[in-house]
Design a protein around this motif. Structure first.
Motif, PDB file in Angstrom:
ATOM      1  N   VAL A 179       0.857  -1.342   0.476  1.00 13.87           N
ATOM      2  CA  VAL A 179       0.228  -0.217  -0.120  1.00 13.87           C
ATOM      3  C   VAL A 179       1.361   1.606   0.298  1.00 13.87           C
ATOM      4  O   VAL A 179       0.443   2.052  -0.452  1.00 13.87           O
ATOM      5  N   PHE A 180       2.000   1.426   0.529  1.00 15.17           N
ATOM      6  CA  PHE A 180       2.584   2.289   0.370  1.00 15.17           C
ATOM      7  C   PHE A 180       3.427   2.630  -0.385  1.00 15.17           C
ATOM      8  O   PHE A 180       3.226   3.893  -0.695  1.00 15.17           O
ATOM      9  N   ALA A 187       0.724   3.504  -3.397  1.00 17.52           N
ATOM     10  CA  ALA A 187       0.292   5.386  -2.829  1.00 17.52           C
ATOM     11  C   ALA A 187       1.491   6.425  -2.968  1.00 17.52           C
ATOM     12  O   ALA A 187       0.727   7.700  -3.698  1.00 17.52           O
ATOM     13  N   ALA A 188       2.092   5.817  -2.733  1.00 14.08           N
ATOM     14  CA  ALA A 188       3.468   7.384  -3.266  1.00 14.08           C
ATOM     15  C   ALA A 188       3.729   7.100  -4.804  1.00 14.08           C
ATOM     16  O   ALA A 188       3.348   8.112  -4.983  1.00 14.08           O
ATOM     17  N   SER A 200       0.639   9.046  -6.056  1.00 14.24           N
ATOM     18  CA  SER A 200       0.825  10.584  -5.730  1.00 14.24           C
ATOM     19  C   SER A 200       1.745  11.429  -6.900  1.00 14.24           C
ATOM     20  O   SER A 200       1.590  12.522  -7.250  1.00 14.24           O
ATOM     21  N   PHE A 201       2.855  10.462  -6.988  1.00 14.86           N
ATOM     22  CA  PHE A 201       3.474  11.203  -7.757  1.00 14.86           C
ATOM     23  C   PHE A 201       2.993  11.861  -9.234  1.00 14.86           C
ATOM     24  O   PHE A 201       4.126  12.581  -9.264  1.00 14.86           O
ATOM     25  N   LEU A 218      -6.885   9.153  -8.162  1.00 11.95           N
ATOM     26  CA  LEU A 218      -6.899   8.647  -7.380  1.00 11.95           C
ATOM     27  C   LEU A 218      -7.723   7.652  -7.243  1.00 11.95           C
ATOM     28  O   LEU A 218      -7.791   7.620  -5.505  1.00 11.95           O
ATOM     29  N   MET A 225      -5.826   4.780  -6.852  1.00  7.17           N
ATOM     30  CA  MET A 225      -4.715   4.580  -5.218  1.00  7.17           C
ATOM     31  C   MET A 225      -6.164   4.295  -4.282  1.00  7.17           C
ATOM     32  O   MET A 225      -5.729   2.734  -3.634  1.00  7.17           O
ATOM     33  N   LEU A 226      -7.520   4.378  -4.304  1.00 13.90           N
ATOM     34  CA  LEU A 226      -8.455   4.226  -3.447  1.00 13.90           C
ATOM     35  C   LEU A 226      -8.880   2.937  -3.391  1.00 13.90           C
ATOM     36  O   LEU A 226      -8.648   1.777  -1.854  1.00 13.90           O
ATOM     37  N   VAL A 258      -5.912  -3.443   1.315  1.00  8.97           N
ATOM     38  CA  VAL A 258      -6.752  -3.794   2.530  1.00  8.97           C
ATOM     39  C   VAL A 258      -7.917  -4.750   3.316  1.00  8.97           C
ATOM     40  O   VAL A 258      -7.424  -5.389   4.500  1.00  8.97           O
ATOM     41  N   HIS A 305       5.760  14.924  -0.524  1.00 12.17           N
ATOM     42  CA  HIS A 305       4.517  14.935  -0.532  1.00 12.17           C
ATOM     43  C   HIS A 305       4.223  13.231  -0.926  1.00 12.17           C
ATOM     44  O   HIS A 305       3.392  12.650  -0.434  1.00 12.17           O
ATOM     45  N   SER A 306       4.571  12.767  -2.287  1.00 10.30           N
ATOM     46  CA  SER A 306       4.335  11.143  -2.531  1.00 10.30           C
ATOM     47  C   SER A 306       4.848  10.721  -1.229  1.00 10.30           C
ATOM     48  O   SER A 306       3.725   9.270  -0.790  1.00 10.30           O
ATOM     49  N   PHE A 307       5.427  10.706  -0.078  1.00 14.39           N
ATOM     50  CA  PHE A 307       5.708   9.306   0.845  1.00 14.39           C
ATOM     51  C   PHE A 307       4.834   9.833   2.021  1.00 14.39           C
ATOM     52  O   PHE A 307       4.036   8.630   3.072  1.00 14.39           O
ATOM     53  N   VAL A 350       1.523  10.614   1.366  1.00 15.62           N
ATOM     54  CA  VAL A 350       0.748  10.298   1.621  1.00 15.62           C
ATOM     55  C   VAL A 350       0.721   8.631   1.641  1.00 15.62           C
ATOM     56  O   VAL A 350      -0.321   8.059   2.113  1.00 15.62           O
ATOM     57  N   GLY A 351       1.489   8.196   0.956  1.00 20.52           N
ATOM     58  CA  GLY A 351       2.200   7.084   1.519  1.00 20.52           C
ATOM     59  C   GLY A 351       1.598   6.037   2.880  1.00 20.52           C
ATOM     60  O   GLY A 351       1.283   5.545   3.792  1.00 20.52           O
ATOM     61  N   LEU A 352       2.836   7.174   3.821  1.00 22.85           N
ATOM     62  CA  LEU A 352       2.696   7.102   5.366  1.00 22.85           C
ATOM     63  C   LEU A 352       1.222   7.054   5.799  1.00 22.85           C
ATOM     64  O   LEU A 352       0.766   6.315   6.948  1.00 22.85           O
ATOM     65  N   ILE A 381      -1.730   6.643   5.164  1.00 27.36           N
ATOM     66  CA  ILE A 381      -2.959   5.893   4.223  1.00 27.36           C
ATOM     67  C   ILE A 381      -2.039   4.311   5.099  1.00 27.36           C
ATOM     68  O   ILE A 381      -3.109   4.301   5.858  1.00 27.36           O
ATOM     69  N   THR A 382      -0.817   4.211   5.234  1.00 29.77           N
ATOM     70  CA  THR A 382      -0.132   2.891   5.703  1.00 29.77           C
ATOM     71  C   THR A 382      -0.286   3.101   7.423  1.00 29.77           C
ATOM     72  O   THR A 382      -1.116   2.435   7.923  1.00 29.77           O
ATOM     73  N   SER A 421      -4.683   2.154   7.484  1.00 29.70           N
ATOM     74  CA  SER A 421      -4.989   1.337   7.732  1.00 29.70           C
ATOM     75  C   SER A 421      -4.635   0.389   8.602  1.00 29.70           C
ATOM     76  O   SER A 421      -4.980  -0.784   8.876  1.00 29.70           O
ATOM     77  N   ILE A 461      -6.890   8.965   1.814  1.00 30.43           N
ATOM     78  CA  ILE A 461      -7.074   9.149   0.021  1.00 30.43           C
ATOM     79  C   ILE A 461      -7.446  10.805  -0.513  1.00 30.43           C
ATOM     80  O   ILE A 461      -6.719  11.126  -1.346  1.00 30.43           O
TER      81      ILE A 461
END
Lengths: 422, 422
Positions: A101-102, A105-106, A109-110, A126, A129-130, A137, B14-16, B18-20, B22-23, B26, B50
């Motif tokens: 997921v990490f 998502a990263a 987002s990039f 979006l 990702m969702l 999950v 920012h990308s990291f 978002v990943g963080l 969401i993790t 979850s 998200i």
């Protein structure tokens, strides 16, 4: 509130369409045999309708397709991730899922920062990702991941189709049509400035501010870039409709729009001169004044002709008489400027007038570029061509001719009018 | 891809983030004692993170607050509607619910067209509509509506707070700061055009196109309105941060931005003259040329001073020496124009030069307005004021003085340079 509705009555229709689409899709809840298949997942259909339905067909289609495709892809991928995380055993599963997921998502987002992706696929990314996060999950708790993924995809498809159906088949609002009209309207605003400007400049102090509004209309062009770009983006999602065929050259509208804005920037600078303290006195030499008003208003008429050609999507073949007239008038003004028209005149006045005249000539050069880009559009989009010597009683042609004739008669009246005053 | 990251390295962070986020959220699924309370509703928390998390703090806060408040209000209202529809009995319930949903959806869709609502509460209205439909419609099947509404509100709050927490406390990106820097950058672009323009215009044919880039930088200002407006909108959601206090006058930035754009429109028109065929020959009268270059470059320096005052949020009290210099130079140019500077010169050339000079004077008048609006901002936002005669070794003051001195020395060098060439 009244103003919002009056500005565009289609807004009221849109509001009712949204209500209808949601009510339609919520039928799933009320009828038992519809509800059985989906259970509580049916709420995804309601949610999809609310989120996807937009004012124009293009925006709705873009969002719907983005959402549908992204859900399908992410559902598949999430299902794969769930199985992969299952392999090493129950203890490692949450850690592996967390890592998946990490990373996803990263990365997504990039990718959303890439300008090209942002314009067309931001919403899809979006949703991708969702859905991936939801499937992978919640798969940890719910053992029937495949069924869940299946339900989510199918309810979203139902919601999406309902939204698109209502949007297309009940009073559709086409972004392409709006874009086409916006381009024609902006040209008309330029034209009405050019037609009114000469008179306004030379009679500033003597007349009431009656036609100020038409001289200020161009201001809305200055910041039109964003709305034009989003309309082009929406229009590219739309199927052929009305006079717009498959692969209509929507991107050409951006070129026309950018030239129109360049013209508007120069008009804004010219308007600065109108509002400055020093004004050409009404006595400023006669020849020059006549040449000036003529160049401005003839070009205005030529631009108005282009606008109406845009609107009706018909273009006379060959050079139209109005364009030739406007070129003549501009050349006349140029040569008057070059030869230093009025010898006896005050230097301050000549400097002021020269500035306005150079800017005007720059604007006229700009309108020529606009005319070229519209001819380009006409050949790309296969506008109807009217032979000027056609005499078969074609109603379109007759109408077009009437327009030319009436504008010509106005032109000659106008000319006469000026001479009378002098 | 590299370019996207290099343009703004905060994008990678920012990308990291978002990943963080969401993790983090979850985790609810993985730990049994966290999961018990919410069950499958926990996915609403993931979904909220998200959807809510955005690049800048202001955008995230705006979306989070909109979503939280709208969910709460719509949850309450949906609960009420569910009970109201329950009163007449099971048969009428779906019909009443359908009518409620239709009316609410149509009304909210219409309200979304109001310009004021659209700017700040568009997302909230969407979520209001969504939650109301979900609660009232799915209440038809699920008898525990209150519990469902409660779960939805609390999971959304958890998701929203996670998003906001990560966004604010890990390398925050403040929209207000971006807006402030954008305003200062745009002023610097104007300044570098003005500083380079005089030289460029009079030496066009002789020099390589080395400093073209700095002369073209202003073009990005032309279409900056949309991004400025959204930054102002985001900044208004943000709490005090850095030098920006509570109730910082964000709307004043719109005024400065609009004046900056007006200036840029005139520069665009001026640039049209630069690119036209007729050019002033290098022999165009000496006095005029000197006055011209001086007016342009002195004003450029004054604008650069304003930009650095913006950036450091310090403003010298009283008139700064650079502004006075620039006004002098402009007056000098004006009087040269008025007295008809070069008697022997060709009329074509004088017309060209006069146009450029009038536009330049118009631009200088524009920069004065910009200066006024920045002084207004300075008093509204309580910029630090520096007394010009302060001598207490204030490091800020020293730095500021160095800037003034170096720009002055450049100015005199520059001036000297011109004289040498002549």
């Amino acid at each position: 509130m009244k103003k919002v509705a009056e500005d565009d009555p289609r807004r009221i229709v849109h509001s009712f369409k949204v209500g209808l689409a949601i009510t339609l899709v919520s039928l799933f809840y009320y009828f038992d045999h519809l509800y059985v298949g989906f259970g509580s997942s049916a709420m995804w259909a309601v949610l999809t309708v609310i989120v996807v339905i937009e004012f124009s067909v293009g925006a709705t289609l873009g969002k719907g397709l983005n959402r549908g495709l992204a859900t399908f892809l992410a559902g598949t991928l999430g299902f794969g991730a769930h199985h992969l995380a299952n392999l090493p055993g129950r203890e490692l599963q949450p850690i592996l899922l967390g890592i998946f997921v990490f990373i996803l998502a990263a990365t997504v987002s990039f990718i959303r920062f890439f300008p090209r992706m942002k314009v067309r696929y931001d919403y899809g990314l979006l949703i991708f990702m969702l859905t991936f996060c939801l499937i992978s999950v919640s798969g940890y708790r719910d053992e029937e991941v495949l069924e869940m993924a299946h339900k989510r995809v199918s309810t979203i498809l139902i919601g999406g189709f309902t939204a698109i159906f209502v949007c297309i088949f009940i009073c559709p609002v086409w972004a392409g049509e709006d874009l086409h009209n916006l381009a024609a309207n902006n040209l008309e605003k330029l034209a009405s400035f050019l037609e009114g400007f000469g008179d306004e400049y030379f009679r500033k102090s003597s007349e009431p501010e009656s036609n100020k509004a038409s001289l200020q209309a161009y201001k809305s062009i200055l910041n039109s870039k964003q709305s034009e770009e989003s309309l082009v983006n929406f229009a590219r999602w739309e199927p052929p409709h009305g006079p717009f065929r498959f692969r209509h050259p929507w991107k050409q509208y951006l070129k026309i729009g950018s030239l129109t804005r360049q013209c508007a920037y120069r008009i804004e600078a010219l308007n600065g001169c109108l509002n400055s303290d020093v004004q050409a006195s009404p006595e400023t030499c006669r020849n020059f004044r006549e040449a000036f008003i003529k160049a401005s208003s003839e070009t205005g008429k030529a631009v108005k002709g282009l606008a109406s050609a845009m609107r009706t999507m018909t273009l006379p073949t060959g050079d139209c008489p109005q364009t030739a007239k406007s070129k003549n008038a501009a050349d006349n003004l140029k040569s008057l400027l070059r030869t230093g028209l009025c010898e006896g005149i005050d230097i301050v006045e000549i400097l002021e007038v020269a500035t306005v005249a150079s800017l005007l000539l720059d604007i006229l050069a700009c309108t020529e570029k606009i005319s070229e880009s519209i001819h380009e559009l006409a050949s790309l989009a296969h506008f109807k061509r009217l032979e000027p010597d056609e005499k078969d009683g074609n109603p379109d042609l007759d109408k077009q001719k009437q327009v030319w004739q009436s504008s010509n008669s106005i032109a000659s009246n106008h000319h006469h009018h000026i001479i009378t005053i002098e």
